[in-house]
Design a protein around this motif. Structure first.
Motif, PDB file in Angstrom:
ATOM      1  N   ALA A 127       0.839  -1.200   0.000  1.00 32.02           N
ATOM      2  CA  ALA A 127       0.000   0.000   0.000  1.00 32.02           C
ATOM      3  C   ALA A 127       0.870   1.245   0.000  1.00 32.02           C
ATOM      4  O   ALA A 127       1.995   1.228   0.508  1.00 32.02           O
ATOM      5  N   ILE A 128       0.312   2.331  -0.570  1.00 30.06           N
ATOM      6  CA  ILE A 128       1.007   3.629  -0.553  1.00 30.06           C
ATOM      7  C   ILE A 128       0.077   4.677   0.051  1.00 30.06           C
ATOM      8  O   ILE A 128      -1.113   4.718  -0.273  1.00 30.06           O
ATOM      9  N   VAL A 129       0.629   5.510   0.936  1.00 35.19           N
ATOM     10  CA  VAL A 129      -0.114   6.659   1.461  1.00 35.19           C
ATOM     11  C   VAL A 129       0.672   7.912   1.102  1.00 35.19           C
ATOM     12  O   VAL A 129       1.844   8.042   1.462  1.00 35.19           O
ATOM     13  N   HIS A 130       0.013   8.830   0.401  1.00 35.51           N
ATOM     14  CA  HIS A 130       0.669  10.074  -0.049  1.00 35.51           C
ATOM     15  C   HIS A 130       0.268  11.206   0.900  1.00 35.51           C
ATOM     16  O   HIS A 130      -0.860  11.695   0.847  1.00 35.51           O
ATOM     17  N   GLN A 131       1.214  11.599   1.761  1.00 27.59           N
ATOM     18  CA  GLN A 131       0.948  12.686   2.721  1.00 27.59           C
ATOM     19  C   GLN A 131       1.958  13.804   2.557  1.00 27.59           C
ATOM     20  O   GLN A 131       2.228  14.549   3.503  1.00 27.59           O
ATOM     21  N   ALA A 132       2.539  13.930   1.368  1.00 27.28           N
ATOM     22  CA  ALA A 132       3.555  14.971   1.170  1.00 27.28           C
ATOM     23  C   ALA A 132       2.907  16.280   0.745  1.00 27.28           C
ATOM     24  O   ALA A 132       2.184  16.334  -0.252  1.00 27.28           O
ATOM     25  N   THR A 133       3.160  17.313   1.519  1.00 28.56           N
ATOM     26  CA  THR A 133       2.728  18.672   1.184  1.00 28.56           C
ATOM     27  C   THR A 133       3.879  19.601   1.550  1.00 28.56           C
ATOM     28  O   THR A 133       4.853  19.167   2.164  1.00 28.56           O
ATOM     29  N   ALA A 134       3.749  20.858   1.176  1.00 29.24           N
ATOM     30  CA  ALA A 134       4.848  21.792   1.482  1.00 29.24           C
ATOM     31  C   ALA A 134       4.250  23.057   2.091  1.00 29.24           C
ATOM     32  O   ALA A 134       4.366  24.148   1.549  1.00 29.24           O
ATOM     33  N   LEU A 135       3.598  22.862   3.226  1.00 27.60           N
ATOM     34  CA  LEU A 135       2.883  23.985   3.849  1.00 27.60           C
ATOM     35  C   LEU A 135       3.565  24.491   5.118  1.00 27.60           C
ATOM     36  O   LEU A 135       3.154  25.509   5.671  1.00 27.60           O
ATOM     37  N   ALA A 136       4.600  23.761   5.566  1.00 31.56           N
ATOM     38  CA  ALA A 136       5.271  24.211   6.784  1.00 31.56           C
ATOM     39  C   ALA A 136       6.036  25.496   6.477  1.00 31.56           C
ATOM     40  O   ALA A 136       6.694  25.600   5.445  1.00 31.56           O
ATOM     41  N   ASN A 137       5.893  26.460   7.356  1.00 31.79           N
ATOM     42  CA  ASN A 137       6.613  27.751   7.243  1.00 31.79           C
ATOM     43  C   ASN A 137       6.279  28.558   5.987  1.00 31.79           C
ATOM     44  O   ASN A 137       7.061  29.413   5.590  1.00 31.79           O
ATOM     45  N   VAL A 138       5.156  28.253   5.320  1.00 32.93           N
ATOM     46  CA  VAL A 138       4.834  29.075   4.143  1.00 32.93           C
ATOM     47  C   VAL A 138       4.368  30.449   4.618  1.00 32.93           C
ATOM     48  O   VAL A 138       3.838  30.605   5.719  1.00 32.93           O
ATOM     49  N   ARG A 139       4.589  31.430   3.771  1.00 30.94           N
ATOM     50  CA  ARG A 139       4.092  32.782   4.060  1.00 30.94           C
ATOM     51  C   ARG A 139       2.798  32.967   3.286  1.00 30.94           C
ATOM     52  O   ARG A 139       2.785  32.886   2.060  1.00 30.94           O
ATOM     53  N   PHE A 140       1.708  33.171   4.015  1.00 27.95           N
ATOM     54  CA  PHE A 140       0.436  33.356   3.323  1.00 27.95           C
ATOM     55  C   PHE A 140       0.432  34.732   2.663  1.00 27.95           C
ATOM     56  O   PHE A 140       0.819  35.714   3.265  1.00 27.95           O
ATOM     57  N   SER A 141       0.042  34.751   1.375  1.00 22.51           N
ATOM     58  CA  SER A 141       0.007  36.033   0.682  1.00 22.51           C
ATOM     59  C   SER A 141      -1.403  36.221   0.126  1.00 22.51           C
ATOM     60  O   SER A 141      -2.253  35.337   0.235  1.00 22.51           O
ATOM     61  N   ARG A 142      -1.628  37.379  -0.510  1.00 22.36           N
ATOM     62  CA  ARG A 142      -2.935  37.616  -1.120  1.00 22.36           C
ATOM     63  C   ARG A 142      -3.199  36.606  -2.230  1.00 22.36           C
ATOM     64  O   ARG A 142      -4.342  36.309  -2.524  1.00 22.36           O
ATOM     65  N   ASN A 143      -2.109  36.090  -2.818  1.00 18.54           N
ATOM     66  CA  ASN A 143      -2.248  35.109  -3.892  1.00 18.54           C
ATOM     67  C   ASN A 143      -2.041  33.697  -3.322  1.00 18.54           C
ATOM     68  O   ASN A 143      -0.922  33.253  -3.127  1.00 18.54           O
ATOM     69  N   MET A 144      -3.147  33.010  -3.070  1.00 14.96           N
ATOM     70  CA  MET A 144      -3.084  31.673  -2.464  1.00 14.96           C
ATOM     71  C   MET A 144      -2.295  30.707  -3.350  1.00 14.96           C
ATOM     72  O   MET A 144      -1.624  29.815  -2.862  1.00 14.96           O
ATOM     73  N   ASP A 145      -2.427  30.886  -4.667  1.00 16.62           N
ATOM     74  CA  ASP A 145      -1.737  29.952  -5.563  1.00 16.62           C
ATOM     75  C   ASP A 145      -0.220  30.049  -5.421  1.00 16.62           C
ATOM     76  O   ASP A 145       0.481  29.059  -5.597  1.00 16.62           O
ATOM     77  N   ARG A 146       0.278  31.255  -5.103  1.00 19.45           N
ATOM     78  CA  ARG A 146       1.717  31.384  -4.883  1.00 19.45           C
ATOM     79  C   ARG A 146       2.089  30.626  -3.602  1.00 19.45           C
ATOM     80  O   ARG A 146       3.066  29.900  -3.548  1.00 19.45           O
ATOM     81  N   THR A 147       1.278  30.771  -2.575  1.00 14.85           N
ATOM     82  CA  THR A 147       1.542  30.100  -1.293  1.00 14.85           C
ATOM     83  C   THR A 147       1.562  28.581  -1.460  1.00 14.85           C
ATOM     84  O   THR A 147       2.364  27.895  -0.847  1.00 14.85           O
ATOM     85  N   PHE A 148       0.668  28.079  -2.297  1.00 11.80           N
ATOM     86  CA  PHE A 148       0.483  26.629  -2.412  1.00 11.80           C
ATOM     87  C   PHE A 148       1.221  26.017  -3.610  1.00 11.80           C
ATOM     88  O   PHE A 148       1.035  24.830  -3.889  1.00 11.80           O
TER      89      PHE A 148
END
Ligand SMILES: NC(=O)c1ccc[n+]([C@@H]2O[C@H](COP(=O)([O-])OP(=O)(O)OC[C@H]3O[C@@H](n4cnc5c(N)ncnc54)[C@H](OP(=O)(O)O)[C@@H]3O)[C@@H](O)[C@H]2O)c1
Length: 326
Positions: free
Chosen positions: A69-90
């Motif tokens: 089985a595979i579980v995909h839990q990789a994201t890159a949200l730690a320490n992100v700076r939230f900006s007016r442009n969510m797409d840049r943040t994410f």
């Protein structure tokens, strides 16, 4: 089962690995640094170095690990700076949700992996019309705000690609339950206000409950989508003061919509005033999932109140030491 967890040392991965091991599974956990590899080993998993954005390396890793089985839990949200442009943040998380998912699915097909579960997201995605609480069958927002479109597309891509391949996409609520949760600092600093009437709904989930649902989905979930959220989707005007209180912060500020739009952008106004919550009925019914924290009301207190009390006591005794006569 032999379970390959991508993102094993992260916010959710680090709760998931011990629960999988407790249930008798064997876990191979990925990380990209020796420090994180040690963390993964300490959780009880066998560490494996992997960058999910390197498709060749993903193929080699999965073929070598030979998981069931595979579980995909990789994201890159730690320490992100939230900006007016969510797409840049994410942006990086969006790549992990599209390219990373593709690489894992291709490798899993080649290696004959039987079960596939991936992290998706429930909040702020459902159509902003009709009833306040949405099931997995309700439509997603057909007109996402321009600054969120790439992120919404990436989550939709993950949901569709994974389920078409016979896997499970878990639409988690907003995670909480760790000291470094994304909401902690903004709420402590009163940078997260109630916008307008504060009527936008959020769905939350404690990390331990999210991990428990993930184990159940992996073990016996049917292919498809599950909302993994708590029992009480709630408007910002209700949950934010409770969170501020649990964190020992001053009550949140209130700002009109026009000011929030000017300072924080359209997405912040949408989240604060229009978004819908998610229903967990399917996950409870089909997975037999029982929540330890059925509502953020108990969960926020359990997660933060003790730490807040300890910090206050430490500050108080430091002040007494400073002011005590010598
Ligand atoms: N549903 C939600 O509300 C939600 C979802 C996610 C995060 N958050 C919030 O965001 C914060 C934590 O963010 P996070 O979970 O993204 O960070 P995190 O806790 O660092 O977890 C991310 C995981 O993904 C892995 N990863 C990142 N890039 C990778 C890549 N290119 N290849 C392979 N693995 C990769 C990381 O491992 P390595 O760095 O070791 O490779 C790590 O294990 C918390 O505040 C959390 O509450 C909320």
């Amino acid at each position: 089962m032999r379970v390959f967890v991508a993102g094993a040392g992260g916010a959710i991965g680090s709760r998931l690995v011990p629960q999988l091991i407790n249930r008798g599974h064997e876990v191979i956990g990925t990380s990209r640094s020796p420090v994180n590899a040690e963390r993964v080993r300490a959780l009880g998993a066998e560490p494996m170095a992997l960058d999910l954005l390197d498709a060749g390396a993903v193929r080699t890793a999965v073929l070598e690990a030979e998981p069931d089985a595979i579980v995909h839990q990789a994201t890159a949200l730690a320490n992100v700076r939230f900006s007016r442009n969510m797409d840049r943040t994410f942006a990086q998380t969006n790549r992990l949700r599209t390219e990373g998912t593709d690489a894992l699915l291709a490798a899993s097909r080649e290696a004959g992996v039987r079960r596939f579960v991936a992290q998706s997201f429930a909040s702020y995605r459902y159509a902003r019309e009709g009833g306040p609480v949405k099931t997995e069958d309700d439509p997603l927002d057909p007109n996402p705000l321009p600054s969120t479109r790439q992120s919404q597309d990436a989550m939709r891509y993950l949901d569709e690609t994974v389920t078409r391949a016979g896997g499970i996409a878990l639409r988690y609520g907003g995670f909480y339950g760790a000291a470094g949760d994304g909401l902690v600092e903004p709420v402590r600093k009163r940078q997260f206000p109630i916008v307008g009437d504060g009527g936008g709904l959020s769905s939350f989930i404690h990390l331990d409950d999210a991990a428990a649902a993930t184990v159940l989905a992996l073990e016996h979930g049917e292919a498809g989508i599950y909302n993994v959220v708590d029992d009480e989707p709630a408007p910002v005007r209700e949950w934010l003061p409770v969170l501020a209180d649990a964190l020992g912060a001053k009550p949140p500020r209130r700002v009109p919509r026009w000011l929030a739009r000017l300072v924080a952008g359209e997405a912040a106004v949408m989240i604060g005033t229009e978004s819908r919550g998610a229903s967990n009925a399917k996950a409870k019914r089909e997975l037999g999932w029982e929540l330890r924290y059925p509502s953020w009301r108990q969960g926020f207190m359990a997660a933060y109140a003790q730490a807040t009390l300890t910090e206050r006591r430490t500050a108080h005794s430091a002040a007494r030491t400073t002011h005590s006569p010598t």
